[in-house]
Design an enzyme around this catalytic site. Structure first.
Site, PDB file in Angstrom:
ATOM      1  N   GLU A   1       7.431 -26.748  18.334  1.00  0.00           N
ATOM      2  CA  GLU A   1       8.404 -25.532  17.929  1.00  0.00           C
ATOM      3  C   GLU A   1       8.974 -24.960  19.213  1.00  0.00           C
ATOM      4  O   GLU A   1       8.321 -24.912  20.219  1.00  0.00           O
ATOM      5  CB  GLU A   1       7.525 -24.375  17.318  1.00  0.00           C
ATOM      6  CG  GLU A   1       6.948 -24.898  16.197  1.00  0.00           C
ATOM      7  CD  GLU A   1       6.334 -23.538  15.589  1.00  0.00           C
ATOM      8  OE1 GLU A   1       6.836 -22.863  14.878  1.00  0.00           O
ATOM      9  OE2 GLU A   1       4.941 -23.433  15.761  1.00  0.00           O
TER      10      GLU A   1
ATOM     11  N   ARG B   1       0.726  -1.235   0.026  1.00  0.00           N
ATOM     12  CA  ARG B   1      -0.015  -0.077   0.070  1.00  0.00           C
ATOM     13  C   ARG B   1       0.650   1.399   0.012  1.00  0.00           C
ATOM     14  O   ARG B   1       0.376   2.367  -0.428  1.00  0.00           O
ATOM     15  CB  ARG B   1      -0.842  -0.081   1.139  1.00  0.00           C
ATOM     16  CG  ARG B   1      -2.346  -0.644   0.937  1.00  0.00           C
ATOM     17  CD  ARG B   1      -3.451  -0.524   1.979  1.00  0.00           C
ATOM     18  NE  ARG B   1      -2.616  -0.877   3.391  1.00  0.00           N
ATOM     19  CZ  ARG B   1      -3.255  -0.980   4.543  1.00  0.00           C
ATOM     20  NH1 ARG B   1      -4.348  -0.518   4.426  1.00  0.00           N
ATOM     21  NH2 ARG B   1      -2.838  -1.327   5.416  1.00  0.00           N
TER      22      ARG B   1
ATOM     23  N   HIS C   1      -1.574 -28.505   8.974  1.00  0.00           N
ATOM     24  CA  HIS C   1      -0.491 -29.096   9.071  1.00  0.00           C
ATOM     25  C   HIS C   1      -0.480 -30.582   9.536  1.00  0.00           C
ATOM     26  O   HIS C   1      -0.165 -31.591   8.830  1.00  0.00           O
ATOM     27  CB  HIS C   1       0.609 -28.685   9.503  1.00  0.00           C
ATOM     28  CG  HIS C   1       0.935 -27.042   8.899  1.00  0.00           C
ATOM     29  ND1 HIS C   1       0.874 -26.527   7.672  1.00  0.00           N
ATOM     30  CD2 HIS C   1       1.167 -25.897   9.668  1.00  0.00           C
ATOM     31  CE1 HIS C   1       0.922 -25.381   7.499  1.00  0.00           C
ATOM     32  NE2 HIS C   1       1.268 -24.967   8.732  1.00  0.00           N
TER      33      HIS C   1
ATOM     34  N   LYS D   1       3.847 -24.394  20.923  1.00  0.00           N
ATOM     35  CA  LYS D   1       4.951 -23.273  20.653  1.00  0.00           C
ATOM     36  C   LYS D   1       5.680 -23.470  22.114  1.00  0.00           C
ATOM     37  O   LYS D   1       5.091 -23.681  22.922  1.00  0.00           O
ATOM     38  CB  LYS D   1       4.313 -21.981  20.766  1.00  0.00           C
ATOM     39  CG  LYS D   1       3.455 -21.751  19.299  1.00  0.00           C
ATOM     40  CD  LYS D   1       3.998 -20.888  18.306  1.00  0.00           C
ATOM     41  CE  LYS D   1       3.162 -20.695  17.059  1.00  0.00           C
ATOM     42  NZ  LYS D   1       3.908 -20.805  15.935  1.00  0.00           N
TER      43      LYS D   1
ATOM     44  N   ASP E   1      -4.055 -22.871  13.915  1.00  0.00           N
ATOM     45  CA  ASP E   1      -2.885 -22.593  13.062  1.00  0.00           C
ATOM     46  C   ASP E   1      -2.092 -23.722  12.847  1.00  0.00           C
ATOM     47  O   ASP E   1      -1.315 -23.619  11.528  1.00  0.00           O
ATOM     48  CB  ASP E   1      -1.848 -21.771  14.018  1.00  0.00           C
ATOM     49  CG  ASP E   1      -0.826 -21.096  13.557  1.00  0.00           C
ATOM     50  OD1 ASP E   1      -0.906 -20.727  12.414  1.00  0.00           O
ATOM     51  OD2 ASP E   1       0.255 -20.940  14.129  1.00  0.00           O
TER      52      ASP E   1
ATOM     53  N   HIS F   1       2.211 -25.389   3.482  1.00  0.00           N
ATOM     54  CA  HIS F   1       3.690 -25.501   3.066  1.00  0.00           C
ATOM     55  C   HIS F   1       4.153 -26.800   3.731  1.00  0.00           C
ATOM     56  O   HIS F   1       5.096 -27.151   3.222  1.00  0.00           O
ATOM     57  CB  HIS F   1       4.492 -24.359   3.759  1.00  0.00           C
ATOM     58  CG  HIS F   1       4.626 -24.306   4.945  1.00  0.00           C
ATOM     59  ND1 HIS F   1       3.710 -23.900   5.977  1.00  0.00           N
ATOM     60  CD2 HIS F   1       5.815 -24.422   5.763  1.00  0.00           C
ATOM     61  CE1 HIS F   1       4.413 -23.859   7.204  1.00  0.00           C
ATOM     62  NE2 HIS F   1       5.724 -24.370   6.943  1.00  0.00           N
TER      63      HIS F   1
HETATM   64  C1  BG6 Z   1       2.782 -21.702   9.830  1.00  0.00           C
HETATM   65  C2  BG6 Z   1       2.354 -21.093  11.487  1.00  0.00           C
HETATM   66  O1  BG6 Z   1       1.667 -22.294   9.016  1.00  0.00           O
HETATM   67  O2  BG6 Z   1       3.731 -22.718  10.196  1.00  0.00           O
HETATM   68  C3  BG6 Z   1       3.288 -20.835  12.169  1.00  0.00           C
HETATM   69  O3  BG6 Z   1       1.394 -20.255  11.153  1.00  0.00           O
HETATM   70  C4  BG6 Z   1       4.451 -21.709  12.278  1.00  0.00           C
HETATM   71  O4  BG6 Z   1       2.601 -20.320  13.685  1.00  0.00           O
HETATM   72  C5  BG6 Z   1       4.977 -22.519  11.328  1.00  0.00           C
HETATM   73  O5  BG6 Z   1       5.469 -21.178  13.261  1.00  0.00           O
HETATM   74  C6  BG6 Z   1       5.689 -23.853  11.397  1.00  0.00           C
HETATM   75  O6  BG6 Z   1       6.341 -23.947   9.984  1.00  0.00           O
HETATM   76  P1  BG6 Z   1       7.616 -24.557   9.890  1.00  0.00           P
HETATM   77  O7  BG6 Z   1       7.842 -24.794   8.452  1.00  0.00           O
HETATM   78  O8  BG6 Z   1       8.809 -23.689  10.634  1.00  0.00           O
HETATM   79  O9  BG6 Z   1       7.554 -25.831  10.873  1.00  0.00           O
END
Ligand code: BG6
Length: 481
Positions: A209, A46, A233, A333, A228, A171
């Site tokens: 994590e 923006r 995932h 986390k 999340d 991802h």
């Molecule tokens: C993301 C989450 O999709 O995945 C994050 O929003 C998380 O909160 C992350 O930290 C973890 O991904 P990776 O690839 O670091 O394991």
């Protein structure tokens, strides 16, 4: 064809994901010559900025995130980057798109913005006629915050784009190690024969994590670990562990099999949620010896928040392959270390004729997805010398040692797949609905019963009730053995 020519528009161009993940991934693909030399990237934000200012800023972030970026190659790469000042809610600013994009190329729109902007961005793209047959749209998570909102967004996007033009990113599916999981299962006969309730007694899937919520407190307050990480995932990993062998790698063949797993998940009743789902939140503690704050003390977090930073679930898949085999899933986390792994526990032998020493590690396959990518197979072997005693030993395969070649990161693989039009590693709409449907009773029960999270010390493996969830079944999380 790796050399497809395309123009890619990255909405959310000044956001973290674009700067820290997407541009570095595109840079790598560019350096490896996997990207057409005519390709162009349009990064949208923006604020007013010149192309040079944008590229300098992006370079700074990219080098922080990844220190293998060479200034010279970046200069080459940045010749392909342009900055576009646009506002998702101001349709006039979209008039720029038909001026700068070449419609004869594949036009990719990557929406790395908050999901509230997905609707205006889609309709504004359509208003200027850029949702044509060569267009593709990439949607980042979170795609909504429950079944209804996710359906709303999907319905809306479907007005402008066909399902085979929509790339929903998870991802984790792009991670080399996750694809290796499929290779292990479906590229070998060795494991598949044992991969069923007759031989497997339980499965654990962990994504832990050590980081906290950092500067994303406001986002996280609305989201929590369930939305999340688990809804996407963890359930995607579960699908890959549990799916039936697909007959090909074709997108819909794989996605049909994953969908069947999601649809076979035993629905959770309110009682199940109370008993089999653990909600946790970290309090202050230490990671690698350094003190860290508790969740409630984090920036932009309400001091009496009941948002979960940890979740563990005991799930069951009601089909012939898996009925009655517990699948324990957890993510959190500020746990002791960053690790993602899958533990397949095979059944005990029916008759023991040897005495055994040391731990209950035998008959266990551990597939570690990150940080290092390894497969460890534990079994029993005879101790040397004048004894019949057995002891656990393991075969240990490290993919980084086995393959010296650079391993691409999840985003790089997925971006290349979007460019090549390969949908296999993207989530289809019906998968997403099925995942939300299964997760929804957890959200409802937590809300209705106002279930507070169990506290756990930062740097631990989660709340005590998470260990108790397995202990009830006579089991332990892998690292607790
Ligand atoms: C993301 C989450 O999709 O995945 C994050 O929003 C998380 O909160 C992350 O930290 C973890 O991904 P990776 O690839 O670091 O394991």
């Amino acid at each position: 064809d790796v050399q497809n020519c395309f123009d890619m528009v990255l909405f959310g161009g000044t956001g973290d994901l674009v700067k820290r993940k997407l541009l570095p991934a595109l840079y790598n693909a560019f350096v490896d010559e996997n990207i057409n030399s005519e390709a162009r990237f349009f990064c949208v934000g923006r604020s007013a900025m010149t192309d040079q200012e944008y590229s300098d800023m992006a370079y700074k972030f990219a080098t922080e995130a990844k220190n293998t970026i060479s200034a010279e190659s970046w200069r080459e790469f940045s010749k392909h980057i342009r900055y576009l000042q646009m506002d998702a809610n101001n349709s006039e600013t979209f008039n720029k798109l038909p001026e700068v994009l070449d419609k004869t190329r594949t036009n990719i729109f990557y929406l790395s913005t908050s999901p509230e902007l997905f609707k205006p961005i889609c309709s504004n793209i359509a208003k200027v006629g850029m949702n044509h047959s060569n267009s593709r749209i990439v949607l980042e998570k979170p795609l909504g915050h429950d079944l209804k909102s996710s359906n709303d967004i999907n319905d809306y996007v479907a007005q402008y784009f066909k399902e085979d033009q929509i790339y929903r990113i998870d991802h984790y599916l792009g991670k080399e190690s996750v694809q290796n999981l499929m290779a292990i299962r479906f590229g070998n006969t060795l494991f598949e024969a044992l991969w069923r309730r007759q031989w497997v007694s339980s499965v654990q899937i962990t994504i832990a994590e050590d980081l906290g919520v950092g500067s994303r407190g406001d986002f996280y307050e609305q989201t929590g670990a369930l939305r999340d990480m688990l809804q996407n995932h963890l359930l995607q990993l579960l699908c890959i562990v549990a799916m039936e062998p697909p007959s090909s790698l074709e997108a819909d063949v794989i996605r049909d099999e994953k969908l069947k797993v999601l649809r076979s998940l035993k629905p959770l009743t309110e009682d199940d949620v109370v008993k089999n789902v653990i909600k946790g939140q970290y309090k202050s503690g230490a990671i690698n010896g350094s003190p860290v704050k508790g969740y409630l003390e984090e920036e932009k977090v309400s001091p009496n928040s009941i948002t979960e930073t940890f979740v563990a679930v005991k799930a069951e898949i009601q089909n012939w392959r898996w009925a009655e085999v517990p699948f324990y899933l957890r993510t959190g986390k500020r746990m002791q270390e960053k690790v993602a792994e899958i533990v397949i526990q095979f059944k005990d032998i029916p008759v023991k004729i040897f005495p055994t020493a040391g731990g209950n590690f035998a008959n266990r396959l551990i597939i570690r997805l990150q940080p290092d990518e390894t497969v460890k197979l534990y079994f029993l072997a005879k101790q040397p010398g004048d004894t019949n005693r057995l002891q656990p030993v393991y075969l240990d395969l490290n993919f980084n040692e086995m393959f010296q070649a650079r391993r691409t990161d999840g985003y790089e693989r997925l971006l290349l797949d979007v460019i090549r039009g390969k949908l296999t590693l993207f989530v289809r709409r019906d998968e997403q609905i099925a995942a939300w449907k299964w997760v929804e009773p957890i959200l409802d029960t937590w809300r209705e019963l106002k279930i507070p999270p169990k506290q756990y010390t930062a740097g631990s493996w989660g709340p005590a009730s998470s260990s108790a969830l397995l202990a009830r079944d006579g089991l332990y999380w892998h690292e607790e053995i």
